[in-house]
Design a protein around this motif. Structure first.
Motif, PDB file in Angstrom:
ATOM      1  N   ARG A 150      -5.624   5.516  -3.088  1.00  0.00           N
ATOM      2  CA  ARG A 150      -5.689   4.107  -2.688  1.00  0.00           C
ATOM      3  C   ARG A 150      -6.526   3.289  -3.658  1.00  0.00           C
ATOM      4  NH1 ARG A 150      -5.668   5.323   3.751  1.00  0.00           N
ATOM      5  NH2 ARG A 150      -3.410   5.607   3.861  1.00  0.00           N
TER       6      ARG A 150
ATOM      7  N   THR B 263       1.019  13.949   4.209  1.00  0.00           N
ATOM      8  CA  THR B 263       2.078  14.052   3.200  1.00  0.00           C
ATOM      9  C   THR B 263       1.550  14.295   1.786  1.00  0.00           C
ATOM     10  OG1 THR B 263       2.169  11.648   2.856  1.00  0.00           O
ATOM     11  CG2 THR B 263       3.644  12.587   4.534  1.00  0.00           C
TER      12      THR B 263
ATOM     13  N   GLU C 146      -4.443   2.811  -6.814  1.00  0.00           N
ATOM     14  CA  GLU C 146      -3.416   1.798  -6.580  1.00  0.00           C
ATOM     15  C   GLU C 146      -4.018   0.385  -6.625  1.00  0.00           C
ATOM     16  OE1 GLU C 146      -1.364   0.856  -2.562  1.00  0.00           O
ATOM     17  OE2 GLU C 146      -0.122   2.369  -3.558  1.00  0.00           O
TER      18      GLU C 146
ATOM     19  N   MET D 110       0.838  -1.183   0.000  1.00  0.00           N
ATOM     20  CA  MET D 110       0.000   0.000   0.000  1.00  0.00           C
ATOM     21  C   MET D 110       0.878   1.240   0.000  1.00  0.00           C
ATOM     22  SD  MET D 110      -3.394   1.149   2.045  1.00  0.00           S
ATOM     23  CE  MET D 110      -4.267  -0.036   1.102  1.00  0.00           C
ATOM     24  N   SER D 111       0.355   2.297  -0.549  1.00  0.00           N
ATOM     25  CA  SER D 111       1.058   3.559  -0.679  1.00  0.00           C
ATOM     26  C   SER D 111       1.478   4.101   0.686  1.00  0.00           C
ATOM     27  CB  SER D 111       0.148   4.563  -1.373  1.00  0.00           C
ATOM     28  OG  SER D 111       0.737   5.828  -1.381  1.00  0.00           O
ATOM     29  N   SER D 112       2.604   4.788   0.690  1.00  0.00           N
ATOM     30  CA  SER D 112       3.084   5.403   1.931  1.00  0.00           C
ATOM     31  C   SER D 112       2.538   6.821   2.103  1.00  0.00           C
ATOM     32  CB  SER D 112       4.609   5.435   1.934  1.00  0.00           C
ATOM     33  OG  SER D 112       5.072   6.215   0.853  1.00  0.00           O
ATOM     34  N   VAL D 113       1.705   7.268   1.171  1.00  0.00           N
ATOM     35  CA  VAL D 113       1.125   8.601   1.256  1.00  0.00           C
ATOM     36  C   VAL D 113       0.089   8.634   2.372  1.00  0.00           C
ATOM     37  CG1 VAL D 113      -0.192  10.372   0.036  1.00  0.00           C
ATOM     38  CG2 VAL D 113       1.493   9.014  -1.195  1.00  0.00           C
ATOM     39  N   THR D 114       0.130   9.699   3.152  1.00  0.00           N
ATOM     40  CA  THR D 114      -0.852   9.911   4.208  1.00  0.00           C
ATOM     41  C   THR D 114      -1.511  11.267   3.985  1.00  0.00           C
ATOM     42  OG1 THR D 114       0.671  11.050   5.691  1.00  0.00           O
ATOM     43  CG2 THR D 114       0.595   8.633   5.859  1.00  0.00           C
TER      44      THR D 114
END
Length: 147
Positions: free
Chosen positions: A91, A8, A94, A1-5
């Motif tokens: 998400r 960020t 992705e 899963m993406s590390s984007v929060t």
């Protein structure tokens, strides 16, 4: 899963977005996720995809915007609904890419950037609300003491 929060997610200033809208720059789409508070004005050319529709609209949105270089999300303040929607979009994108649901799409942009508009429509309208080249359907009286 993406590390984007949510913290960020890249932000875009109202000034930079105004330049893009004025120039009719191709390859970007603005998504306004406001619900009933959409009334009273919106950024020229934006798509209104209210938060309450995201459960069933997000996959369609990802497919529709697959060829865009950038997607800008916002709500009134871009503190909750806008950032949460941008993250949900990322998400979903992705997930669909991993499942091969976007693999056959023409023009899928692998490097698509997803932004959140700093300050949301509230800050946008302070400068650009009465500019018909940037804002549609603006009703100044609704914004005078709104926030």
């Amino acid at each position: 899963m993406s590390s984007v929060t949510v913290g960020t997610l890249p932000r875009i200033s109202r000034e930079k977005l105004a330049e893009m809208v004025r120039a009719k720059q191709p390859g970007f789409t603005i998504i306004d996720v406001r619900d009933s508070d959409f009334i009273g004005g919106h950024i020229l050319g934006c798509k209104n995809v209210p938060v309450h529709t995201h459960d069933y609209k997000m996959p369609e949105l990802v497919r529709t915007l697959a060829d865009q270089d950038a997607v800008v999300f916002h709500c009134a303040l871009s503190q909750q609904r806008g950032p949460a929607s941008a993250l949900r979009y990322l998400r979903e994108r992705e997930k669909m890419s991993k499942n091969g649901q976007l693999a056959g799409s023409d023009g899928v942009k692998q490097g698509q950037t997803v932004y959140v508009l700093e300050g949301g429509f509230t800050q946008w309208q302070e400068i650009y609300g009465e500019d018909p080249g940037l804002t549609e359907g603006y009703v100044k009286d609704l914004w005078d003491d709104a926030w």
